[in-house]
Structures are given as structure tokens and as C-alpha cells.
Design an enzyme around this catalytic site. Structure first.
Site, PDB file in Angstrom:
ATOM      1  N   HIS A  74       0.815  -1.205   0.000  1.00  0.00           N
ATOM      2  CA  HIS A  74       0.000   0.000   0.000  1.00  0.00           C
ATOM      3  C   HIS A  74       0.857   1.268   0.000  1.00  0.00           C
ATOM      4  CE1 HIS A  74      -4.236  -1.573   1.072  1.00  0.00           C
ATOM      5  NE2 HIS A  74      -3.540  -2.503   0.428  1.00  0.00           N
TER       6      HIS A  74
ATOM      7  N   HIS B 201      -2.227 -12.327  -2.991  1.00  0.00           N
ATOM      8  CA  HIS B 201      -3.239 -13.073  -2.241  1.00  0.00           C
ATOM      9  C   HIS B 201      -2.859 -14.526  -2.020  1.00  0.00           C
ATOM     10  CE1 HIS B 201      -6.554  -9.938  -3.374  1.00  0.00           C
ATOM     11  NE2 HIS B 201      -5.640  -9.476  -2.529  1.00  0.00           N
TER      12      HIS B 201
END
Length: 722
Positions: A97, A265
């Protein structure tokens, strides 16, 4: 007798350091805000002017730091326990992020400055609980101190997390320098509330390409796309289109996008096992006793299996602490249906799954939990292009791992600039095209002989100065791309940009290239030298004999070294310095000028002196005369400022947006101007700068200041000189 004045209220400035204050911009919101040019002032930096992080980090014990980082990954803390005893997923999300806020359009965002520590990023909804990750890193930052920046440490944490979970990473470069205050130059959107409806940033909601530039996320406060689907409406095919656009705005192609989605993921989990309404405010709004923490749950247990972050709940794979191929098997081998998480968020869950394939609970390995997919994950399964890539990855695990490792490296290093800026033992040897490689240039040629040939070439001052400026002005300090080094102005796409006046550019290059070849110099050096010759000639015409500093060594890039698609983002659509604008954006030319100025790393005074000097030398795009307030065009005089501030003239707007400068007595039109010219007389701050150069005693100061600012622009991308 005067009436008695009662003293009342608080004796300090209310709101002096908060948004509730009454600032100049609050009173006059349409005024030109120059704050963008004064951010990160040295007064905000606690390290002092003599501290050089890039030299300090070279003394770091890299191996010891990495050992400590590896140990941290499995050192679970009671105040914020690690999922399955491993902080890898949290650290990867923090690094992701930080880096993922980068956008190609203006090079802003990214993890290169440690900006995630400050508002608004530290309190974005999408960055929920990353304050915990940074606090977990604090003991390591405390130990290694000045030798490692927060910016490097945050990104390194993601790298070490992947290594700890089994991925062979592509490499790592140190060298990111911290900022010490929030950034004022990044436009994250016009919305006034978090996660506002997407309609506010799309010209056409059905066309993801109409997402407002330079934005990359579909909602205010998100890094990329909404995991539940845009506007919390699941639609994998629509999410696929959103994913494609938002990753393209980070310069990622479909394969890199699919690899990053799968690799991201493959580990970790989403958190939504509780009520979002129980969470306290984000860090910037939290009470003082929270000491920088946000999203604290004081109602129920809010850690471990009960943590709430995104609102989705569950892991993507059977073994979320191992970097393996489990994501592909889980996604592609199951049918999926929409369900709501305990926090009420939309997520996809398998229609049927064997218990042995379910991940275990983060705290109790005897409990099996349901895996999930986000809407963006389902896009990888349902979009034909992404599905084909996913199948290819599954069929060739080594290819996937290498593709992901490279894409992760690109994600986390894209905003660092060329490889020459990387520091440390793990810098990859391979040159990558997105690093904008430039070969070393020659330095042994006779600089003065080259200057003499340029001076005798017949090129005008305007032609020489404009070409050098156009070559250098592409530099942006946000991601250290562009600039005169490499001479990419002679290559596609730059040679055809309207702002570079292709016909004039071709003429000038046709003169300079033979000179460079004969002298054994790079074209990049000769372009800059020509600009310097022009400035020296203009200064001499104004009565000052001055030599513009020059450092040889620029190299010449080739077409093979140039990623044309990503360089398109550097194309100027306006240039206040050359009094040119060709834009449909709803921003004034003055604001565009400030944006470009900040990207080039210039200050307000430097902008002012450059504008005045370039107007005097007649460097306007297409040879227009707007702002050329002089009868001695071509001489580096202060005439622009003298005549701008002379009350013998008045300024009359015309219907076409141009201003006429009229003699007050006769009414005759003496000159014409644009708003970019006149703002230096109307804005109180810029007028103060302009008045300095309009003074009778500052003619020499003006020339010296111009040369210093000019040299700064020409050398902005010379990282070898630092």
C-alpha cells in the site's frame, strides 16, 4: 473616553495548526496557492542540513538488519498478535500500500518517501491497521536509527516477508529518503468523504478509461479497486475492467497485474470478523491517549481472529504463510458464490470445499475456516484475458514466481528513478527498461571547442535555449524520471510532442548532432551546452560576461532503452515557462505552472527568475510575443519585471483570454500577456519576488540567479553528480 475593551477568549491563534483555522485560502479560495512550492522546507527536517541519508545508509550492516527483520516476522506480540504466528501478510500489505499509491501520470505517490506515516495516507480506509505494522517495526528503526529510513524499512519489510514465506525475490535497493511532513502536492481526488460514490471520479461510469486523471483508484481512500466491487456492488467483469485501468496507471501490463494479484493473495488474509461500527476513529482523528493508533476497538475483542480491517473475512489459500501455488488451485478449481462477511461485506466463498483444503484459524489450528475471494480475484477467473494468464501461471510455477518477483520489484522500486540510485548488496545487475537506462557518456572531449562550434552554427538564442529547456523540463522529482540526460527528446515519443515544436526541434538537432559526432560528445551534452551558449550570449547582450557551469558525462539513450508507452505520461500539455498551454483540464495555466515547477524541484524565487529570463530571451512556444515585455528581446535583462511593475501601464483583458498592456496616457497597446505573465504582478507573493528583480540594483543578481536556476534544471537528473 474610549469604551473599555473586555479581554475574553483564548489568547492563542485558534486553529493555527488545524483545519478549523481561518487561513488565507479560507478567506480567498480562488487565490493562487503557492504552498506546493514550499513543502518539505528544511525547517521541518530534524536531521539538519549536513545529514546525507544516501551516504549514511551505505554504512548500514545490511545482513544484520535482514536477520532482525526475519526474526520480527514470527515474533508475535500480545498487543497485536500475528496471524498464524507470522506477520508476513501484514508487512506485505504495508509495503504494497506504500508502493501502490504510485501513479504514472505525474509520478507522485509511491513508497519512496515514507509518506505512509502522514495524513492522509496514514488514515485512509484502505490503510486500516497499517499503523500497527509500522509500530511493530519501530524497535528495528530505533535500533538502526539514521542508517535506515522509514521509507526503506517499510518496503524492505514486504521483501523480507516474502522471503520468509518462501519466495526468491528479485532484489532490493536502498536509498529512499524520508519526508517529515504531509505532502501538499498530491491530488487524491475532490471528494469530501471516504469511499464516496465512484460517479464523482468518472466522466462515464461505464467506461473505466474515463477515470479522472491522474487518479488510479476507483474510490477516495482506496489504493486500487474496491474488493467488494465498485460502489460495493459485486460484478467481476466490471472489476476486471477497473483493475486493468488502475494497474495500467501504475505502468503494469495484464501479465504483471495478474501476477501481482495472485502473488499478493497467495499469503495472508482479510479481516472482518466483527462489527466495523465498533472501531474507533482513524489515527489522525483518534484521541491523544491512543498515541497515534487508529481504528481501536474498545467495544469487543478486536485483535487476532476478531480483527476488522477491510470488512472481508478469510484467507485466499489453504496455507496462507507459504508462498506456493495454492491461490490458483483455490480460485480455478472451485465454483464461487456471494456471501456476506460477519462485518457485512460482500465476498465470494466456495460453493463446496473439502475441509482439508480450508485454512486453519489464525489462533487455533484445530479450527478450519472458509476461504474467500474478492471481486477483483473473481475478475482473474472470469475475464478471458486474465483467465488465460492464470492458467499459464498454474501450468508453469517457476514462470509465475519469476514474473511475480519481477513485478513486485517493479512495484516497490518504480518511483526510485534509475538504477544508479539504488544502494546495497541486493541490487540486481540486470537493466530493466522501466528503469529508463542510460549509458555513461563521454567526458574527455574539448568542451570549449564544442561551444565555439555551437556559437558559430547560426542557431538563434531562442532556438538553443528552447531546445535545451524542452529536453530538461521533463524531469520530475516525484519518481526521478525524465530530464536532459539520455537526449530522449530526439526519440519517440518526445520528438513528436506538440510542446517540443517538432519542426524547430528537427532543425536544431540537425545542426547539433554533427557537432556532437565530430567532437566525440554525447548529443545530450551538446543540447545542454547549446542552451548554455544561448544563455551566455543573452547575458552578454545585457552587459554581463558570465559562464554557465557545465558538467559533461550525459549519455545518449536508444529506442531499445526507451519504453515509449510509459514516456507518454511525461508529455507536457502546458508549459508556463514557454508561455504555452494546450489543455482541456479544468485548471488554470498558473496552477499547471506551479505543478510543473514543483515536479522539477524548483522554488518560487527560482520559478520567478526563470520565467522573467526566458521571456526576455524570447523562448515562447511558436514564437508568440505574450509576456515579452522588452524592446531588447534576446538579452537577459530584467525588463519583464521592470515593465510588469511599471504603473505607466494598465492591463486590459480581451475576449480571447489574452491581456493587452496599454500605455495609460495614450491608450496604445505596448505588449500582450497571458495570465501566467500577469500572475507575477497580481499574486502578492510572486509580486514580492518580481519586485526584487525589478529593482535598479539587482540586474546582476538577476543574471546570477537565472544561471543558478537554469543549471539546476539542466542537472536535475545528473544523479552521478550528487
Amino acid at each position: 473616553m474610549d469604551a473599555k475593551v473586555e479581554k475574553s477568549g483564548c489568547p492563542v491563534m485558534h486553529g493555527a495548526i488545524t483545519e478549523s483555522g481561518t487561513s488565507v485560502m479560507d478567506w480567498w479560495p480562488n487565490a493562487l496557492n503557492l504552498d506546493i512550492l514550499s513543502q518539505h522546507d528544511t525547517k521541518t527536517n530534524p536531521m539538519g542540513k549536513d545529514f546525507d541519508y544516501r551516504e549514511e545508509v551505505k554504512t548500514l550492516d545490511f545482513d544484520a538488519l535482514k536477520r532482525d527483520m526475519h526474526a520480527l516476522m514470527t515474533d508475535s506480540q500480545e498487543w497485536w498478535p500475528a496471524d498464524w504466528g507470522h506477520y508476513g501478510g501484514l508487512m506485505i500489505r504495508m509495503a504494497w500500500h506504500a508502493a501502490g499509491s504510485y501513479r504514472l501520470f505525474d509520478g507522485r505517490g509511491g513508497g519512496g518517501t515514507g509518506n505512509q506515516r502522514f495524513a492522509p495516507l496514514n488514515s485512509w480506509p484502505d490503510n486500516g491497521n497499517l499503523d500497527k505494522a509500522r509500530r511493530l517495526l519501530w524497535p528495528i528503526k530505533k535500533k538502526y536509527g539514521n542508517k535506515v529510513s522509514w521509507a526503506d524499512l517499510i518496503i524492505l519489510a514486504g521483501n523480507i516477508a516474502y522471503e520468509s514465506m518462501g519466495l526468491k525475490t528479485f532484489g532490493f535497493g536502498f536509498g529512499r529518503e524520508d519526508i517529515w511532513a504531509p505532502e501538499k502536492d498530491v491530488y487524491w481526488g475532490s471528494e469530501k468523504e471516504w469511499l464516496a460514490e465512484s460517479v464523482l471520479r468518472y466522466a462515464n461510469e461505464e467506461d473505466p478509461e474515463t477515470l479522472e486523471e491522474p487518479l488510479g483508484a476507483v474510490h477516495m481512500g482506496l489504493i486500487y479497486v474496491n474488493p467488494q466491487g465498485r460502489d460495493n456492488k459485486p460484478d467481476p467483469m466490471k472489476s476486471a475492467r477497473d483493475v486493468r485501468v488502475t494497474f495500467a496507471r501504475m505502468a503494469m501490463n495484464d501479465e504483471e497485474t495478474a501476477a501481482l494479484t495472485a502473488g499478493g493473495h497467495t499469503v495472508g488474509k482479510a479481516h472482518g470478523n466483527g462489527l466495523e461500527s465498533n472501531l474507533g476513529p482513524a489515527p489522525e482523528a483518534a484521541p491523544i491517549d491512543e498515541q497515534g493508533f487508529g481504528w481501536i476497538n474498545h467495544e469487543t475483542r478486536g485483535v487476532g481472529r476478531d480483527a476488522v480491517t477491510s470488512g472481508l473475512e478469510g484467507a485466499w489459500t489453504s496455507e496462507p504463510t507459504k508462498f506456493d501455488m495454492g491461490y490458483f488451485d483455490m480460485l480455478l478449481d472451485h465454483d464461487w458464490e456471494l456471501k456476506k462477511s460477519p462485518a457485512g461485506a460482500w465476498q465470494w466463498q466456495p460453493v463446496a470445499i473439502d475441509e482439508k483444503d480450508m485454512p486453519v484459524d489464525v489462533e487455533d489450528p484445530s479450527i478450519r475456516t472458509m476461504p474467500i475471494m474478492t471481486d477483483a480475484d473473481m475478475a482473474m477467473k472470469m475475464d478471458p484475458t486474465y483467465r488465460e494468464i492464470m492458467e499459464r501461471f498454474r501450468a508453469d510455477p517457476e514462470y509465475f514466481k519469476d514474473t511475480f518477483a519481477r513485478a513486485w520489484f517493479k512495484l516497490t522500486h518504480r518511483d526510485m528513478g534509475p538504477k544508479a540510485r539504488y544502494i546495497g548488496p541486493d541490487v540486481p545487475e540486470e537493466d530493466l527498461i522501466w528503469q529508463d537506462p542510460i549509458p555513461a557518456g563521454p567526458t574527455g572531449y574539448d568542451v570549449e571547442a564544442v561551444k565555439s562550434k555551437i556559437a558559430a552554427s547560426g542557431l538563434s538564442i531562442s532556438e538553443m535555449v528552447s531546445t535545451a529547456w524542452d529536453s530538461a523540463r521533463t524531469y520530475r522529482g516525484s519518481d526521478m524520471r525524465g530530464g536532459a540526460n539520455g537526449a530522449r527528446i530526439r526519440l519517440a515519443p518526445q520528438k513528436d510532442w506538440e510542446g517540443n515544436e517538432p519542426e524547430r526541434l528537427s532543425k536544431v538537432l540537425g545542426v547539433l548532432e554533427p557537432i556532437a559526432q565530430e567532437a566525440g560528445a554525447s548529443i545530450a551534452d551538446v543540447i545542454v551546452l547549446a542552451g548554455n551558449v544561448g544563455v551566455e550570449q543573452a547575458a552578454k547582450a545585457a552587459g554581463f560576461d558570465i559562464k554557465v557551469p557545465f558538467s559533461p558525462g550525459r549519455g545518449d539513450a536508444t529506442d531499445e532503452m526507451t519504453e515509449v508507452s510509459s514516456f507518454e505520461a511525461l508529455q507536457p500539455f502546458a508549459d508556463g515557462y514557454r508561455n504555452w498551454a494546450n489543455t482541456s483540464y479544468d485548471v488554470s495555466p498558473e496552477e499547471i505552472m506551479l505543478d510543473r515547477t514543483q515536479l522539477m524541484g524548483l522554488t518560487g524565487p527560482e520559478m520567478t527568475v526563470l520565467i522573467g529570463g526566458m521571456r526576455a530571451m524570447g523562448t515562447n512556444h511558436s514564437g508568440t510575443k505574450h509576456g515579452v515585455f522588452t524592446d531588447r528581446e534576446g538579452a537577459l535583462t530584467t525588463d519583464f519585471f521592470v515593465n510588469l511593475t511599471d504603473m505607466a501601464y494598465k492591463w486590459v483583458p480581451t475576449e480571447d483570454g489574452i491581456y493587452e498592456i496599454r500605455d495609460r496616457k495614450t491608450g496604445d497597446v505596448k505588449w500582450t500577456a497571458t495570465s501566467v505573465d500577469l500572475v507575477f504582478g497580481s499574486n502578492s507573493i510572486l509580486r514580492a519576488y518580481a519586485e526584487v528583480y525589478a529593482q535598479d540594483d539587482n540586474k546582476e543578481k538577476f543574471v546570477k540567479d537565472f544561471v543558478a536556476a537554469w543549471t539546476k534544471v539542466m542537472n536535475a537528473d545528473r544523479f552521478d553528480l550528487a
